[in-house]
Structures are given as structure tokens and as C-alpha cells.
Design a protein around this motif. Structure first.
Motif, PDB file in Angstrom:
ATOM      1  N   ARG A  88       0.825  -1.207   0.000  1.00 14.83           N
ATOM      2  CA  ARG A  88       0.000   0.000   0.000  1.00 14.83           C
ATOM      3  C   ARG A  88       0.859   1.257   0.000  1.00 14.83           C
ATOM      4  O   ARG A  88       0.471   2.294  -0.546  1.00 14.83           O
ATOM      5  N   SER A  89       2.051   1.170   0.599  1.00 16.94           N
ATOM      6  CA  SER A  89       2.923   2.337   0.697  1.00 16.94           C
ATOM      7  C   SER A  89       3.859   2.480  -0.491  1.00 16.94           C
ATOM      8  O   SER A  89       4.684   3.393  -0.530  1.00 16.94           O
ATOM      9  N   GLY A  90       3.754   1.567  -1.467  1.00 12.62           N
ATOM     10  CA  GLY A  90       4.567   1.692  -2.665  1.00 12.62           C
ATOM     11  C   GLY A  90       5.949   1.101  -2.557  1.00 12.62           C
ATOM     12  O   GLY A  90       6.825   1.422  -3.363  1.00 12.62           O
ATOM     13  N   HIS A  91       6.178   0.209  -1.583  1.00 13.36           N
ATOM     14  CA  HIS A  91       7.505  -0.365  -1.401  1.00 13.36           C
ATOM     15  C   HIS A  91       7.610  -1.830  -1.830  1.00 13.36           C
ATOM     16  O   HIS A  91       8.651  -2.453  -1.618  1.00 13.36           O
ATOM     17  N   LEU A  92       6.570  -2.379  -2.432  1.00 12.17           N
ATOM     18  CA  LEU A  92       6.676  -3.732  -2.973  1.00 12.17           C
ATOM     19  C   LEU A  92       7.221  -3.616  -4.400  1.00 12.17           C
ATOM     20  O   LEU A  92       6.479  -3.507  -5.371  1.00 12.17           O
ATOM     21  N   GLN A  93       8.536  -3.639  -4.524  1.00  9.93           N
ATOM     22  CA  GLN A  93       9.148  -3.457  -5.834  1.00  9.93           C
ATOM     23  C   GLN A  93       8.972  -4.711  -6.684  1.00  9.93           C
ATOM     24  O   GLN A  93       9.021  -5.840  -6.199  1.00  9.93           O
ATOM     25  N   SER A  94       8.785  -4.494  -7.981  1.00 11.67           N
ATOM     26  CA  SER A  94       8.492  -5.620  -8.869  1.00 11.67           C
ATOM     27  C   SER A  94       9.704  -6.517  -9.072  1.00 11.67           C
ATOM     28  O   SER A  94       9.551  -7.714  -9.323  1.00 11.67           O
ATOM     29  N   LYS A  95      10.906  -5.958  -8.984  1.00  8.43           N
ATOM     30  CA  LYS A  95      12.122  -6.772  -9.120  1.00  8.43           C
ATOM     31  C   LYS A  95      12.829  -6.844  -7.764  1.00  8.43           C
ATOM     32  O   LYS A  95      13.982  -6.437  -7.597  1.00  8.43           O
ATOM     33  N   GLY A  96      12.098  -7.391  -6.805  1.00  9.06           N
ATOM     34  CA  GLY A  96      12.595  -7.443  -5.437  1.00  9.06           C
ATOM     35  C   GLY A  96      13.857  -8.256  -5.262  1.00  9.06           C
ATOM     36  O   GLY A  96      14.552  -8.106  -4.252  1.00  9.06           O
ATOM     37  N   ARG A  97      14.175  -9.109  -6.238  1.00  4.70           N
ATOM     38  CA  ARG A  97      15.386  -9.927  -6.108  1.00  4.70           C
ATOM     39  C   ARG A  97      16.642  -9.072  -5.964  1.00  4.70           C
ATOM     40  O   ARG A  97      17.621  -9.490  -5.353  1.00  4.70           O
ATOM     41  N   PHE A  98      16.622  -7.850  -6.531  1.00  8.48           N
ATOM     42  CA  PHE A  98      17.807  -6.996  -6.429  1.00  8.48           C
ATOM     43  C   PHE A  98      17.976  -6.438  -5.011  1.00  8.48           C
ATOM     44  O   PHE A  98      19.095  -6.195  -4.579  1.00  8.48           O
ATOM     45  N   LEU A  99      16.883  -6.230  -4.298  1.00  9.32           N
ATOM     46  CA  LEU A  99      16.973  -5.802  -2.912  1.00  9.32           C
ATOM     47  C   LEU A  99      17.392  -6.973  -2.025  1.00  9.32           C
ATOM     48  O   LEU A  99      18.252  -6.834  -1.155  1.00  9.32           O
ATOM     49  N   ALA A 100      16.794  -8.126  -2.272  1.00 13.02           N
ATOM     50  CA  ALA A 100      17.160  -9.311  -1.494  1.00 13.02           C
ATOM     51  C   ALA A 100      18.630  -9.658  -1.680  1.00 13.02           C
ATOM     52  O   ALA A 100      19.317 -10.047  -0.728  1.00 13.02           O
ATOM     53  N   ALA A 101      19.127  -9.489  -2.889  1.00  9.92           N
ATOM     54  CA  ALA A 101      20.531  -9.813  -3.168  1.00  9.92           C
ATOM     55  C   ALA A 101      21.464  -8.962  -2.317  1.00  9.92           C
ATOM     56  O   ALA A 101      22.491  -9.448  -1.824  1.00  9.92           O
ATOM     57  N   GLN A 102      21.128  -7.686  -2.128  1.00 10.85           N
ATOM     58  CA  GLN A 102      21.973  -6.811  -1.319  1.00 10.85           C
ATOM     59  C   GLN A 102      22.011  -7.248   0.138  1.00 10.85           C
ATOM     60  O   GLN A 102      23.075  -7.288   0.774  1.00 10.85           O
TER      61      GLN A 102
END
Length: 331
Positions: free
Chosen positions: A226-240
Motif C-alpha cells: 500500500r505504501s509503494g515499497h513492494l518493488q516488482s524486481k525485489g530480487r535486487f533488494l534481497a541480493a543486497q
């Protein structure tokens, strides 16, 4: 010679490599293989079952974590100089739909049970006054002070006795753990949620919200979207985040930053405003002295009328840090 902020540091090569490796087709949002590994990786780090959600900023990490504990009519006890009060542009009120920050005092921007009690004890238990629902502490604090395990335990005991949630802003959590020589579990103590800092510690665009009560994560999954933080390519955040915790890069980077901060203080101890227990150094300097240092080439923030803040990073040069300390001594 940059001592402006650890937010300005370079991205660590291991993080870049992890992101390059993640640049392959996978499920969108948080359904990818890397995002699915976060719970296991952080459960191993903390030695207990946790649930982890990635977001893009520390502000979102703090506020979304608190939103799972505090209703719109409730309050959060925090230090009056906490980041959520001083530096997040009203985001707690936005994410918590109007909940109140209840400000307490404490030396070095740290809270203690007595200071928390001083805020909440006078509150009547009726609908005419905002009721506290959570406590938020910062590890390390806004003045670079580290909470010891017994200090966190005392606050946690108070929180449990009052039925309050306990949140830890861990933007510089790694620096505190490295300074104290503690494990992640010891540095966090008995908190309900932790904002695990990554960007300040060599990351690029990812912060982790660690929930020690996995049920809280189920609430925040919806609020993250709802707050706009579910990124569509979340794998790049998880990788970090995985690059940080797998192989203890989070500690290695923090130790390097802390060492540079200590190098600054070697020749400048007489001007210190606070003990250096992480990677921030607060120095008494008048405006003319600050301009001398800037003329040499040092970058830093003014901190009020007669002080300055110097922040070391994982990539700070030890020689430059020592030279800065000597330049301060030469003033």
C-alpha cells in the motif's frame, strides 16, 4: 576527503556482484528465490526464527515496522533526537495514520527505563489521552552511542510489563555490534522488530525489516504494498541483504568504518562531544575552525553553532582519517 555521511559511501563490490548475479529472470515482487532465502539467512544470523521484508529506505523500514505495533490513535515513545522525530519528515505520522511520537530525554540520545516511565506514567488510562503502544530505540544512537545488552534488557522488561512493542532503528546496527564485539542477537536483545541497516554499510538501495514475531510481518506485507515499497524486481533488494549477512560482510564493513572513526579521535580527543562508539564523531568547532578544515578539503556537516559531525564509512581512508584528526589538533 569525505566525512559527510555514510550514505555517501560507495557500494561495496560484493553487493554489486550479488546484484549482477541476480540479473536473471525470476518471479516478480518477493516471490523470487533470493527473497525466499531471507528468512532462513537472518534466522541463522540471529539464532531464532525471524521473518524479513525488504524495503528501499530506512524511513520506510522504521515506519512500517512501527505500523504493525501502533494504531492511529496510539503513541510511540522515542528519544527527542531520534531519527524518526528529527529526520524523517513526518513519515511516522503518515505511515501510522496520525499516531503520536512521545518524546523522552536521555544522555547521548539513548533512552533508559526511568526516562520512558517519566513520559508514560502521567498518562491517564482513558480515551482523552493518547496511549503508548510501542517504544523505539536506536542502535547506535543519533550521537553514535551503543546500547549494551543490559540496557536493552531493562527497556524490554519495561515494555513487556506495560504491554508495549519494542522497535529498534538499526541504521548503524552493525557499527554498534562491531564496537561492542557482540553477535547480532546480543546487539538486538529482546526487540519485536529491527530495521537492519544496509545502505549506510555498503549497500545500494535496500534495507531489511526483521520481525522477531513473524506474525507482525504478515501485517506489514499488505502495508508495504500500500505504501509503494513492494518493488516488482525485489530480487535486487534481497541480493543486497544476502550479500551483507552471508559471509559477515555487515560486520567487516562496520569494523572498517569504526576504525576510521577511531583514527579521527586519536589526536582530537580534547574536542569530543560524545564517546565514539560507532562511526560518528562529534567535535566542538567554531565557524572559523570549520572553514579552515573545509579549506583543506574535508567534507562534513555542521552540528549547531559550534560543533561538527564527521561520519566514517566502510571505504574511508585511514590515512585521511588520521590526517583529519591531526588537522583538528593543529587548530
Amino acid at each position: 576527503m569525505r566525512f559527510l555521511s555514510d550514505n555517501a559511501a560507495r557500494v561495496h563490490p560484493n553487493v554489486w556482484e550479488a546484484m549482477r548475479a541476480a540479473d536473471a529472470g525470476d518471479a516478480p515482487y518477493d516471490g523470487d528465490a533470493l527473497s525466499q532465502r531471507l528468512d532462513e539467512a537472518f534466522s541463522g544470523l540471529f539464532g531464532r526464527e525471524v521473518a524479513v521484508l525488504w524495503v528501499a529506505t530506512g524511513t520506510a523500514a522504521n515506519c512500517l515496522a512501527l505500523s504493525a505495533m501502533v494504531p492511529p490513535h496510539g503513541g510511540v515513545v522515542c528519544h527527542r533526537e531520534a531519527h524518526i522525530e528529527m529526520d524523517e519528515g513526518g513519515a511516522p505520522g503518515f505511515y501510522l495514520h496520525g499516531a503520536k511520537l512521545m518524546l523522552a530525554d536521555g544522555e547521548g540520545a539513548k533512552l533508559a527505563p526511568q526516562a520512558i516511565s517519566a513520559v508514560i506514567d502521567p498518562i491517564r488510562d482513558d480515551v482523552h489521552q493518547v496511549q503508548p503502544h510501542a517504544i523505539s530505540i536506536t542502535q547506535a544512537s543519533e550521537y553514535g552511542r551503543a546500547y549494551r545488552p543490559d540496557e536493552i534488557a531493562a527497556i524490554a522488561d519495561l515494555a513487556r510489563s506495560r504491554g508495549l512493542g519494542l522497535h529498534m532503528d538499526g541504521a548503524r546496527f552493525a557499527n554498534a555490534a562491531a564496537f561492542l564485539g557482540l553477535s547480532a542477537a546480543q546487539a538486538a536483545g529482546d526487540v519485536d522488530a529491527l530495521s537492519f541497516g544496509c545502505v549506510k554499510n555498503g549497500g545500494m538501495t535496500a534495507e531489511g525489516i526483521v520481525f522477531f514475531d513473524p506474525a507482525l510481518a504478515d501485517v506489514v506485507r499488505y502495508r508495504r504494498k500500500r505504501s509503494g515499497h513492494l518493488q516488482s524486481k525485489g530480487r535486487f533488494l534481497a541480493a543486497q541483504l544476502l550479500a551483507m549477512v552471508e559471509g559477515d560482510l555487515w560486520l567487516d564493513n562496520a569494523r572498517a568504518a569504526n576504525a576510521a572513526a577511531q583514527a579521527i579521535t586519536e589526536q582530537a580527543k580534547q574536542r569530543l562531544m560524545h564517546p565514539v562508539e560507532a562511526n560518528e564523531v562529534f567535535i566542538r568547532l567554531n565557524p572559523d575552525e570549520r572553514e579552515v578544515l573545509r579549506g583543506i578539503g574535508y567534507q562534513f556537516y555542521d552540528w549547531g553553532a559550534d560543533a561538527a559531525r564527521f561520519v566514517a564509512s566502510w571505504d574511508s581512508d585511514l590515512g585521511e582519517a588520521r590526517a583529519l584528526g591531526q588537522a583538528i589538533a593543529d587548530l
